[in-house]
Design a protein around this motif. Structure first.
Motif, PDB file in Angstrom:
ATOM      1  N   ARG A 278     -26.773 -47.708 -47.635  1.00  0.00           N
ATOM      2  CA  ARG A 278     -25.684 -47.203 -46.792  1.00  0.00           C
ATOM      3  C   ARG A 278     -25.567 -45.690 -46.895  1.00  0.00           C
ATOM      4  N   HIS A 284     -26.903 -47.433 -39.145  1.00  0.00           N
ATOM      5  CA  HIS A 284     -28.349 -47.520 -38.958  1.00  0.00           C
ATOM      6  C   HIS A 284     -28.767 -47.569 -37.491  1.00  0.00           C
ATOM      7  N   TYR A 290     -33.400 -43.587 -39.199  1.00  0.00           N
ATOM      8  CA  TYR A 290     -33.741 -44.961 -39.565  1.00  0.00           C
ATOM      9  C   TYR A 290     -34.688 -45.521 -38.516  1.00  0.00           C
ATOM     10  N   GLU A 318     -26.069 -57.645 -45.874  1.00  0.00           N
ATOM     11  CA  GLU A 318     -26.554 -56.584 -45.000  1.00  0.00           C
ATOM     12  C   GLU A 318     -25.674 -55.354 -45.140  1.00  0.00           C
ATOM     13  N   THR A 319     -26.231 -54.186 -44.861  1.00  0.00           N
ATOM     14  CA  THR A 319     -25.425 -52.969 -44.920  1.00  0.00           C
ATOM     15  C   THR A 319     -24.357 -52.973 -43.841  1.00  0.00           C
ATOM     16  N   GLU A 320     -24.665 -53.553 -42.701  1.00  0.00           N
ATOM     17  CA  GLU A 320     -23.712 -53.706 -41.600  1.00  0.00           C
ATOM     18  C   GLU A 320     -24.261 -54.757 -40.650  1.00  0.00           C
ATOM     19  N   LYS A 328     -33.461 -52.109 -34.301  1.00  0.00           N
ATOM     20  CA  LYS A 328     -33.157 -51.575 -35.628  1.00  0.00           C
ATOM     21  C   LYS A 328     -32.487 -52.666 -36.453  1.00  0.00           C
ATOM     22  N   PRO A 330     -30.816 -53.966 -39.838  1.00  0.00           N
ATOM     23  CA  PRO A 330     -30.149 -53.320 -40.974  1.00  0.00           C
ATOM     24  C   PRO A 330     -30.840 -53.673 -42.285  1.00  0.00           C
ATOM     25  N   THR A 332     -31.391 -55.364 -45.504  1.00  0.00           N
ATOM     26  CA  THR A 332     -30.935 -56.732 -45.774  1.00  0.00           C
ATOM     27  C   THR A 332     -31.467 -57.206 -47.114  1.00  0.00           C
TER      28      THR A 332
END
Length: 472
Positions: A278, A284, A290, A318-320, A328, A330, A332
């Motif tokens: 993050r 991302h 990214y 997941e980051t988001e 893209k 994220p 994971t």
């Protein structure tokens, strides 16, 4: 070559015939000429670096400009310059001293070009993995044909222009086309064939090359493990795992493919890795730093791997949330994935990191050694010596302690796999030797007595010499 051709395959075969006809040991360029052209190639890369960055990004959908400049352009230039600095020494005949030789004479090894070298480049680092092996083959005095991936057409066009700035097509030629052209390329009777790609396709390439007895270098992949030793520190070590895993969105052959952590610490390490992701890649989907997944098919495959693990009961972090209408994916992490699932059978090649707990270092070693030999292995711990001892109990193409992926950029470290992760190696002197024929030469003195000793009819001197060689 301006003549019209009915197909890409016809053009490819004509280029091969032209290069094969142009090559001879008398016509092979001398070391000074090779070095001059390689330095011209470096200047051409520098002058075209903006074009190369745009081409690679266009092939991915979005590729971080910094990653392309670092891993594609800077690494290639550094490697070529390293080769130029050392080429005189590498190419000089190597004198061999053998005091145990029973026959007097002078022995040495000549480093000679093999002839026409074929290079099959992949889509994940489409510039670096075409230019670097080509430069090393050229340094050895060969002529080169390059088949880039059909998934990187913009980079392929940029490569064609780049090499045309410096070399004629009888020296370096770039061949474009689909998978069928790739198959036909591997069937040509090259003097050496260099392939970078998946283990599955590498097997097929090796089979085709074997029909012509063509020697091959196979740079493949596999599931590269990353091990947190019992004394590993999430604050110190997780950022280095995140760097290696999420660089180019995990589309790196030596990216950590799964993480082994001490029992009871999976969530601790997962949270630390995601926190670093993050920090490195906020938002991302909208972040140009990214990198996108290179194709729709690859994105769908990665999504299916994660969903299969989730359906089997694994915890997915997941980051988001994934962005809609975007390739893209994220960063994971998958906790406790099923060991018989596709996520743990297949090379992932994306920003997904399975995390598995182990009970004791012996169990971690057993987990690694009972699987196919990977291309890379990473071990982290405050006690670097203990981590090195763990590495020594396993087998992989390369390894790092307390770091990931950057061993690829060390020019004098041979880079290659072992078993299913590859065959042969390159970089630095090892790359020059990979594309050279090591020709042994023995020069005998013209002594009449020597002829009497070694040629029939055999007499007392030959029997004495044989007894001396056999020993008591």
């Amino acid at each position: 070559m301006n003549a019209p051709f009915k197909s890409d395959e016809d053009r490819m075969k004509a280029l091969f015939r032209m290069q094969r006809g142009a090559f001879s040991f008398d016509s092979a360029p001398g070391v000074s000429a090779r070095r001059m052209k390689l330095r011209d190639l470096v200047r051409a890369i520098r002058s075209r670096r903006g074009e190369i960055v745009k081409a690679v990004s266009a092939d991915f959908g979005n590729r971080s400009a910094d990653e392309t400049l670092q891993a594609e352009i800077a690494v290639a230039i550094r490697s070529i310059e390293h080769t130029c600095r050392h080429l005189d020494r590498w190419a000089s005949p190597t004198r061999i001293f053998n005091p145990g030789l029973p026959v007097p004479g002078r022995t040495y090894i000549r480093h000679e070009p093999k002839g026409v070298v074929g290079i099959v480049a992949p889509w994940n680092y489409p510039f670096h993995l075409a230019v670097l092996p080509a430069a090393q083959a050229l340094a050895a005095g060969n002529r080169v044909m390059i088949k880039p991936s059909e998934l990187s057409p913009h980079t392929s066009a940029s490569l064609s222009k780049l090499f045309a700035d410096v070399y004629g097509e009888d020296e370096v030629a770039v061949v474009t086309g689909d998978a069928e052209i790739g198959k036909a390329f591997s069937q040509l009777p090259f003097d050496h064939l260099f392939f970078t790609g998946s283990t599955r396709v590498g097997r097929l390439v090796a089979i085709e090359a074997a029909k012509n007895l063509t020697p091959v270098t196979l740079e493949l992949g596999g599931k590269s493990p990353c091990v947190m030793m019992p004394d590993a520190d999430p604050a110190a070590h997780a950022p280095l795992v995140a760097f290696g895993k999420f660089y180019s969105a995990g589309q790196t052959c030596i990216a950590p493919d799964y993480l082994l952590v001490p029992k009871g610490r999976a969530r601790e390490f997962a949270d630390a890795i995601l926190a670093e992701a993050r920090r490195s890649y906020p938002s991302h989907a909208a972040n140009p730093a990214y990198t996108s997944i290179a194709s729709d098919g690859h994105f769908e495959r990665l999504t299916a791997l994660v969903e299969e693990a989730r359906d089997a009961g694994a915890t997915v972090l997941e980051t988001e949330s994934p962005a809609e209408d975007s390739r893209k994916m994220p960063p994971t992490i998958v906790l406790d994935p099923p060991l018989d699932g596709a996520l743990m059978r297949e090379e992932i090649f994306g920003p997904v990191l399975p995390v598995i707990e182990y009970d004791g270092v012996d169990e971690a070693v057993s987990f690694i050694t009972t699987r196919d030999h990977p291309l890379a292995l990473y071990a982290f711990g405050r006690d670097a010596g203990a981590a090195e001892r763990m590495v020594a109990r396993t087998t992989s193409g390369g390894a790092m302690v307390n770091g990931t992926i950057v061993h690829l950029a060390i020019d004098d470290l041979p880079f290659g796999g072992v078993g299913p992760s590859g065959h042969g190696a390159y970089h630095g002197r090892r790359g020059f030797e990979e594309f050279s024929h090591q020709r042994s030469v023995l020069v005998l003195p013209q002594w009449p007595m020597l002829r009497k000793v070694i040629t029939p009819p055999y007499g007392r001197r030959m029997r004495w010499l044989t007894d001396w060689m056999i020993g008591r």
